[in-house]
Design an enzyme around this catalytic site. Structure first.
Site, PDB file in Angstrom:
ATOM      1  CD  GLU A 386      42.101  42.088  31.542  1.00 17.79           C
ATOM      2  OE1 GLU A 386      42.881  42.299  32.522  1.00 17.79           O
ATOM      3  OE2 GLU A 386      41.018  41.376  31.901  1.00 17.79           O
ATOM      4  CG  HIS A 469      46.739  44.781  38.781  1.00 18.91           C
ATOM      5  ND1 HIS A 469      47.077  45.055  37.546  1.00 18.91           N
ATOM      6  CD2 HIS A 469      45.907  43.650  38.803  1.00 18.91           C
ATOM      7  CE1 HIS A 469      46.387  44.177  36.764  1.00 18.91           C
ATOM      8  NE2 HIS A 469      45.550  43.383  37.478  1.00 18.91           N
ATOM      9  CG  ASN A 507      47.096  41.686  33.856  1.00 23.80           C
ATOM     10  OD1 ASN A 507      47.728  42.141  33.021  1.00 23.80           O
ATOM     11  ND2 ASN A 507      46.055  41.548  33.815  1.00 23.80           N
TER      12      ASN A 507
HETATM   13  P1  FAE Z   1      46.191  38.314  47.950  1.00 21.53           P
HETATM   14  O1  FAE Z   1      46.063  37.456  46.891  1.00 21.53           O
HETATM   15  O2  FAE Z   1      45.508  39.669  48.316  1.00 21.53           O
HETATM   16  O3  FAE Z   1      45.964  37.592  49.446  1.00 21.53           O
HETATM   17  C1  FAE Z   1      45.800  38.260  50.835  1.00 21.53           C
HETATM   18  C2  FAE Z   1      45.079  37.317  51.664  1.00 21.53           C
HETATM   19  O4  FAE Z   1      45.151  37.820  52.784  1.00 21.53           O
HETATM   20  C3  FAE Z   1      43.611  37.613  51.232  1.00 21.53           C
HETATM   21  O5  FAE Z   1      42.955  36.171  51.068  1.00 21.53           O
HETATM   22  C4  FAE Z   1      43.139  38.343  52.358  1.00 21.53           C
HETATM   23  O6  FAE Z   1      41.704  37.776  52.940  1.00 21.53           O
HETATM   24  C5  FAE Z   1      43.855  37.802  53.603  1.00 21.53           C
HETATM   25  N1  FAE Z   1      43.933  38.662  54.448  1.00 21.53           N
HETATM   26  C6  FAE Z   1      44.118  39.932  54.698  1.00 21.53           C
HETATM   27  N2  FAE Z   1      44.388  40.692  55.885  1.00 21.53           N
HETATM   28  C7  FAE Z   1      44.042  39.724  56.523  1.00 21.53           C
HETATM   29  C8  FAE Z   1      44.084  39.624  58.305  1.00 21.53           C
HETATM   30  N3  FAE Z   1      44.149  40.716  58.819  1.00 21.53           N
HETATM   31  N4  FAE Z   1      43.812  38.605  58.677  1.00 21.53           N
HETATM   32  C9  FAE Z   1      43.622  37.342  57.869  1.00 21.53           C
HETATM   33  N5  FAE Z   1      43.790  37.506  56.531  1.00 21.53           N
HETATM   34  C10 FAE Z   1      44.090  38.512  55.877  1.00 21.53           C
HETATM   35  O7  FAE Z   1      47.586  38.957  48.217  1.00 21.53           O
HETATM   36  N6  FAE Z   1      46.347  39.723  38.760  1.00 21.53           N
HETATM   37  C11 FAE Z   1      46.946  39.113  37.655  1.00 21.53           C
HETATM   38  O8  FAE Z   1      48.046  38.746  37.579  1.00 21.53           O
HETATM   39  N7  FAE Z   1      46.209  38.564  36.496  1.00 21.53           N
HETATM   40  C12 FAE Z   1      44.626  38.898  36.635  1.00 21.53           C
HETATM   41  O9  FAE Z   1      43.966  38.612  35.638  1.00 21.53           O
HETATM   42  C13 FAE Z   1      44.209  39.614  37.520  1.00 21.53           C
HETATM   43  N8  FAE Z   1      42.885  39.774  37.674  1.00 21.53           N
HETATM   44  C14 FAE Z   1      42.230  40.529  38.840  1.00 21.53           C
HETATM   45  C15 FAE Z   1      40.902  40.620  38.727  1.00 21.53           C
HETATM   46  C16 FAE Z   1      40.257  41.284  40.085  1.00 21.53           C
HETATM   47  C17 FAE Z   1      38.776  41.326  39.886  1.00 21.53           C
HETATM   48  C18 FAE Z   1      41.042  41.346  41.179  1.00 21.53           C
HETATM   49  C19 FAE Z   1      40.467  42.021  42.443  1.00 21.53           C
HETATM   50  C20 FAE Z   1      42.544  41.279  40.834  1.00 21.53           C
HETATM   51  C21 FAE Z   1      43.079  40.744  39.829  1.00 21.53           C
HETATM   52  N9  FAE Z   1      44.453  40.581  39.737  1.00 21.53           N
HETATM   53  C22 FAE Z   1      44.772  40.034  38.650  1.00 21.53           C
HETATM   54  C23 FAE Z   1      45.359  41.022  41.072  1.00 21.53           C
HETATM   55  C24 FAE Z   1      45.858  39.926  41.786  1.00 21.53           C
HETATM   56  O10 FAE Z   1      44.637  38.950  42.079  1.00 21.53           O
HETATM   57  C25 FAE Z   1      46.506  40.260  42.977  1.00 21.53           C
HETATM   58  O11 FAE Z   1      47.693  40.963  42.728  1.00 21.53           O
HETATM   59  C26 FAE Z   1      46.993  38.991  43.849  1.00 21.53           C
HETATM   60  O12 FAE Z   1      45.925  38.335  44.303  1.00 21.53           O
HETATM   61  C27 FAE Z   1      47.883  39.723  45.268  1.00 21.53           C
HETATM   62  O13 FAE Z   1      48.500  38.727  45.532  1.00 21.53           O
HETATM   63  P2  FAE Z   1      49.003  38.758  47.141  1.00 21.53           P
HETATM   64  O14 FAE Z   1      49.669  37.629  47.557  1.00 21.53           O
HETATM   65  O15 FAE Z   1      49.635  40.214  47.258  1.00 21.53           O
END
Ligand code: FAE
Length: 529
Positions: A386, A469, A507
């Site tokens: 990126e 990621h 990503n």
């Molecule tokens: P996720 O979105 O992490 O959601 C999990 C949820 O579960 C969260 O809201 C937690 O608070 C909640 N949780 C966890 N444990 C508990 C518990 N014990 N009880 C209740 N709630 C809980 O999961 N990816 C891209 O494709 N493009 C991008 O441009 C990109 N940029 C990024 C920039 C940053 C700064 C970050 C941190 C990540 C980025 N990512 C990007 C990665 C992407 O956001 C990540 O892969 C996804 O959000 C993961 O999705 P999940 O559904 O696995």
């Protein structure tokens, strides 16, 4: 200038902004502490989803559409309802960190914070730091919005048992549509001063012999053009991103979750942290839940029972819940859980003194990336990167890159019972080839364009320990069956990044969404009809 001076100089500029009136305006409301209560009653719910990121939001929508009432438990805030605002990168406020007293960005953490349940969290392991989103919408609240569909050949390599034609013909287009992926107009990118960093990044890459690609995003570029014309409040053009966007970004609360809520069947319980899961003799699941205040303190204790449980707490959250529950309550958890973890080949690097004598990378930068460099087919140095913004509020003549590499060696995750936390088997040997790719990339870029390795950003110019990621550990078809049912369970479904075996080459959120769509379609047909 050395790294320390660079940080100090940048810090001074940022501090001036920090001291501007209102910089700390929206601090945490002092919450009234209540003594923790013992659970008196068990509350029954038909289906519980833990976590409101990509997997959890797809589950909520598709189940609600089927007429199934869904209770979604999320440990973070419901930002839209909380009345709190997201803060900018140069004036960090309550949203900037989950219960920390200093900012946790990849660099320049010179800002003190008041402890608050912010939108960005960081888990620190010995050789790697993992950033996560917290709140209703999960990672979609804080990520850069890059909506990238993986290369078909790599998808086939990583998921040989999935029907790739069906994914590229149906699930990926569906995911992109529902997420609101769109592409900026070339006229806008060519003329907008906020995208100088990208124009410089692409021109330099082409000069060095690399192939550049335009990358879709879930930030609404129509809105961004209006920001540019000062017709609407600014967000991407005002330095908002990793601490949340107040406008413009189509985070999950504005897409999947909004649609799910419109069915009238979705109950979202924010600030509900699931501590562990216990299975009952009748196979139902008992969830031990803490209701927390904005200081992270438990204000109530609940026990929720459900016959059908969707685990979508993100890669690290779902791994922790399963492995901890096995240790604490004897939850049956297959030996495959914890295997095939990876950082998606994440490796951050950058270049200083970029176009130092011809205007640098721009004084003002949009926070939303639009360009990438695709070197994936190079047999010696395969990578995708990126061209990342660096919105520091000044022209730092620095280019930032978040590289995505292949994975040569998986990590492993285990639960460390005495320390009550996850243990991650991951060290410099896992990232050695990524470092070699970064070295090659920077050398080629600097030779063609000038500039130096970004010693001013990272120790030695390389952020080998930066991971946005985290993927894998509960891999589809290994720790689960072909549609996400955890081995040994009929009604415990895993639907998040942990299903992808450590790498997907780009990503990952479009892939996480598409896989969740695929799993849900089959789960609904088999278990909810
Ligand atoms: P996720 O979105 O992490 O959601 C999990 C949820 O579960 C969260 O809201 C937690 O608070 C909640 N949780 C966890 N444990 C508990 C518990 N014990 N009880 C209740 N709630 C809980 O999961 N990816 C891209 O494709 N493009 C991008 O441009 C990109 N940029 C990024 C920039 C940053 C700064 C970050 C941190 C990540 C980025 N990512 C990007 C990665 C992407 O956001 C990540 O892969 C996804 O959000 C993961 O999705 P999940 O559904 O696995």
């Amino acid at each position: 200038m050395n790294r320390k001076e660079f940080i100090q100089t940048s810090g001074l500029g940022l501090a001036a902004l920090l001291l501007a009136p209102g910089a700390f305006a929206a601090q945490a409301p002092a919450s009234r502490r209540q003594p923790a209560r013992r659970p008196v009653d068990i509350t029954d719910k038909e289906v519980v989803v833990i976590g409101s990121g990509y997997g959890g939001s797809v589950a909520a929508l598709r189940l609600c559409e089927q007429g199934v009432p869904v209770t979604l438990l999320e440990m973070g805030l419901d930002w839209a309802k909380s009345g709190e605002k997201f803060s900018t990168m140069i004036s960090p406020g309550p949203s900037a960190a989950w219960l920390k007293t200093r900012t946790i960005a990849p660099f320049f953490n010179v800002f003190p914070l008041k402890k608050f349940t912010g939108a960005l969290d960081r888990l620190d392991f010995e050789h790697i730091k993992i950033w996560l989103g917290r709140g209703v919408g999960g990672g979609s609240l804080v990520n850069g919005g890059m909506a990238v569909t993986p290369r078909p050949d790599y998808f086939r390599e990583i998921f040989p048992d999935l029907d790739a034609d069906k994914f590229y013909g149906h699930y990926f287009p569906l995911a992109n549509r529902e997420l609101g992926a769109n592409t900026a107009s070339e006229d806008f990118l060519d003329s907008c001063e906020f995208y100088k960093f990208n124009r410089v990044g692409e021109a330099e890459a082409v000069k060095a012999g690399f192939r550049t690609v335009r990358v879709p995003n879930v930030y609404d570029f129509g809105y961004m053009e209006k920001e540019y014309r000062n017709e609407v409040p600014r967000s991407a053009l005002a330095g908002e991103v990793i601490y949340g966007n107040n406008h413009g970004k189509l985070s999950l609360d504005k897409t999947y979750l909004k649609k799910a809520a419109a069915t009238g069947r979705l109950e979202i319980l924010a600030q509900h942290r699931v501590n562990h899961i216990r299975q009952q003799p009748d196979k139902s699941y008992l969830l031990d839940v803490s209701v927390i205040d904005t200081q992270g303190e438990e204000v109530a204790h609940k026990t929720i029972r459900t016959p059908k449980l969707v685990l979508a707490a993100g890669t690290m959250g779902s791994l922790e819940l399963l492995l901890k529950s096995r240790s604490l309550t004897g939850l049956p958890v297959d030996a495959q859980v914890g295997q095939q973890w990876g950082n998606n080949g994440n490796f951050m690097t950058g270049r200083n003194f970029v176009q130092a004598f011809s205007g640098g990378t721009g004084y003002r930068q949009s926070t939303i990336p639009v360009g990438g460099i695709d070197n994936w087919t190079d047999p010696e140095h395969p990578f995708f990167t990126e061209i990342a913004p660096l919105p520091m509020g000044m022209n730092v003549a620095t280019s930032l890159y978040l590289m995505v590499n292949r994975l040569k060696k998986h990590g492993q995750v285990a639960y460390d019972a005495p320390r009550r936390g996850l243990r991650l088997d991951w060290d410099a040997s896992h990232t050695a080839h990524m470092r070699a790719n970064a070295k090659y990339f920077l050398k080629t870029m600097n030779k063609a364009n000038g500039g130096t390795r970004a010693h001013l950003l990272f120790h030695n110019g390389f952020g080998a320990d930066i991971c946005y990621h985290p993927l894998g550990g509960i891999v589809l078809g290994k720790a689960t069956d072909k549609i996400g049912r955890l081995n040994g369970h009929q009604h415990l479904y895993v639907l998040d990044g942990s299903l992808i075996p450590g790498t997907i080459g780009v990503n990952p959120f479009v892939t996480i969404t598409a896989i969740a769509e695929y799993c849900l379609e089959h789960i609904i047909r088999e278990d909810f009809s």
